[in-house]
Write an enzyme that holds these catalytic residues in place. Structure first.
Site, mmCIF file in Angstrom:
data_model
loop_
_atom_site.group_PDB
_atom_site.id
_atom_site.type_symbol
_atom_site.label_atom_id
_atom_site.label_comp_id
_atom_site.label_asym_id
_atom_site.label_seq_id
_atom_site.Cartn_x
_atom_site.Cartn_y
_atom_site.Cartn_z
ATOM 1 N N ASN A 9 0.889 -1.163 0.000
ATOM 2 C CA ASN A 9 0.000 0.000 0.000
ATOM 3 C C ASN A 9 0.922 1.207 0.000
ATOM 4 O O ASN A 9 1.558 1.499 1.006
ATOM 5 C CB ASN A 9 -0.899 -0.027 1.247
ATOM 6 N N TRP A 10 0.998 1.868 -1.134
ATOM 7 C CA TRP A 10 1.952 2.984 -1.269
ATOM 8 C C TRP A 10 1.481 4.234 -0.522
ATOM 9 O O TRP A 10 2.247 5.172 -0.347
ATOM 10 C CB TRP A 10 2.150 3.313 -2.753
ATOM 11 N N LYS A 11 0.211 4.283 -0.152
ATOM 12 C CA LYS A 11 -0.350 5.476 0.509
ATOM 13 C C LYS A 11 -0.105 6.706 -0.382
ATOM 14 O O LYS A 11 -0.129 6.573 -1.599
ATOM 15 C CB LYS A 11 0.229 5.630 1.917
ATOM 16 N N HIS A 34 -9.279 1.566 4.649
ATOM 17 C CA HIS A 34 -8.021 1.651 5.389
ATOM 18 C C HIS A 34 -8.223 2.556 6.606
ATOM 19 O O HIS A 34 -8.979 3.532 6.544
ATOM 20 C CB HIS A 34 -6.904 2.196 4.490
ATOM 21 N N GLU A 43 -6.495 4.822 7.795
ATOM 22 C CA GLU A 43 -6.201 6.245 7.544
ATOM 23 C C GLU A 43 -7.393 6.928 6.872
ATOM 24 O O GLU A 43 -7.671 8.104 7.120
ATOM 25 C CB GLU A 43 -4.930 6.363 6.690
ATOM 26 N N GLU A 58 -5.232 -4.857 10.313
ATOM 27 C CA GLU A 58 -4.154 -3.903 10.587
ATOM 28 C C GLU A 58 -4.420 -3.182 11.910
ATOM 29 O O GLU A 58 -5.185 -2.213 11.954
ATOM 30 C CB GLU A 58 -4.087 -2.859 9.470
ATOM 31 N N GLY A 69 2.950 1.983 10.744
ATOM 32 C CA GLY A 69 3.961 3.035 10.614
ATOM 33 C C GLY A 69 4.701 3.349 11.897
ATOM 34 O O GLY A 69 5.387 4.354 11.996
ATOM 35 N N SER A 99 3.674 -2.421 10.061
ATOM 36 C CA SER A 99 5.126 -2.539 10.257
ATOM 37 C C SER A 99 5.690 -3.887 9.833
ATOM 38 O O SER A 99 6.659 -4.355 10.428
ATOM 39 C CB SER A 99 5.492 -2.220 11.717
ATOM 40 N N GLY A 143 3.071 -1.253 4.135
ATOM 41 C CA GLY A 143 3.183 0.167 3.834
ATOM 42 C C GLY A 143 4.622 0.543 3.510
ATOM 43 O O GLY A 143 5.111 0.318 2.406
ATOM 44 N N GLY A 144 5.316 1.092 4.489
ATOM 45 C CA GLY A 144 6.669 1.624 4.300
ATOM 46 C C GLY A 144 7.626 0.687 3.562
ATOM 47 O O GLY A 144 8.336 1.104 2.642
HETATM 48 P P1 13P Z 1 3.298 0.166 7.564
HETATM 49 O O1 13P Z 1 3.749 -1.166 6.943
HETATM 50 O O2 13P Z 1 4.085 1.327 7.071
HETATM 51 O O3 13P Z 1 3.188 0.056 9.035
HETATM 52 O O4 13P Z 1 1.805 0.408 7.009
HETATM 53 C C1 13P Z 1 0.877 -0.591 7.129
HETATM 54 C C2 13P Z 1 -0.338 -0.198 6.370
HETATM 55 O O5 13P Z 1 -1.062 0.680 6.771
HETATM 56 C C3 13P Z 1 -0.605 -0.900 5.110
HETATM 57 O O6 13P Z 1 -1.876 -0.612 4.655
#
Ligand code: 13P
Length: 249
Positions: free
Chosen positions: A10-12, A95, A97, A167, A173, A213, A234-235
């Site tokens: 997920n590149w956000k 998500h 967020e 999640e 994050g 994470s 994510g990251g």
């Molecule tokens: P991180 O892997 O950066 O913690 O993000 C997880 C996430 O929200 C994937 O959708």
């Protein structure tokens, strides 16, 4: 039948279209595998260039969101037909967020789920508790509610091909991965919830990811758990590390 793993990035809100092309080119050889479905969920404006760059590889390009109406006066939104028209198959819905910053609720997520299925899109529906909820011991009540509302009026056949991403919000994050035991416990409970809503066969078919994470070091112990069918990353999905996560075995 054994469930095929699904490992999605997920590149956000990261990567301009030209950066997206570079990243796909860089990761393409690193994420080659037949053992898992590999999906890059990218910002809407990156979908087409990322797809061009991913041509001929095993990478599927997915979306991070979509709206639940067909078309019309909804400034700034992306419709399901816009996604399918360019060949998108997966869409992340709900998500945390989006729930936190863009007022998404389980009810709007449910509308999006139903619309996604209408268009043959596979949703990756996110759920997960806050730290306060975990500390208060209401994690499963909360997640069961998110899953039950999210899947309202979704048929068993549709549910069977869906993906749920568990999640925990406190692990996103933060560098704080849930322990494998915590992640497995909740993913198992989500599968039991699907069995309650539908039946055992649907529960056995649906794929449940862990997200929060995930990195190359934690992926192997998470993905070996019986109820964890991959990850939503994510990251670490923006780095060569993602290749190691995909090829975790
Ligand atoms: P991180 O892997 O950066 O913690 O993000 C997880 C996430 O929200 C994937 O959708």
């Amino acid at each position: 039948m054994a469930r095929k793993k699904i490992i999605a990035g997920n590149w956000k809100m990261n990567m301009t279209p030209s950066e997206a092309v570079k990243l796909v080119e860089e990761l393409k050889p690193l994420v080659a595998t037949e053992d898992a479905d590999v999906v890059f969920c990218v910002p809407a404006i990156d979908i087409i260039p990322a797809m061009e760059a991913a041509k001929g590889s095993n990478i599927e390009i997915g979306a991070e969101n979509m709206y639940f109406e067909e078309k019309g006066a909804f400034t700034g939104e992306i419709s399901p037909a816009m996604l399918t028209d360019v060949g998108v198959k997966y869409v992340v819905l709900g998500h945390s967020e989006r729930r936190e910053y863009f007022a998404e609720t389980s009810e709007t997520v449910n509308k999006k789920m139903l619309k996604a299925f209408e268009h043959g899109l596979t949703p990756i529906m996110c759920c997960g508790e806050t730290l306060e909820q975990r500390e208060q011991g209401v994690t499963m009540d909360f997640i069961r509610q998110q899953v039950k509302v999210g899947f309202l009026n979704v048929t068993a056949a549709q549910a069977a091909i869906s993906v749920i991403a568990y999640e925990p919000i406190w692990a996103i994050g933060t560098g704080k991965t849930a322990t494998t035991a915590q992640a497995q416990e909740v993913c198992k409970a989500i599968r039991e919830c699907i069995a309650e809503i539908y039946d055992e066969a649907t529960a056995a078919a649906i794929r449940i990811q862990y997200g929060g994470s995930v990195n190359a070091a934690t992926a192997p112990e998470l993905f070996v758990q019986p109820d964890i069918d991959g990850g939503l990353v994510g990251g670490a999905a923006l780095k060569p590390d993602f290749g190691k996560i995909v090829n975790w075995k």
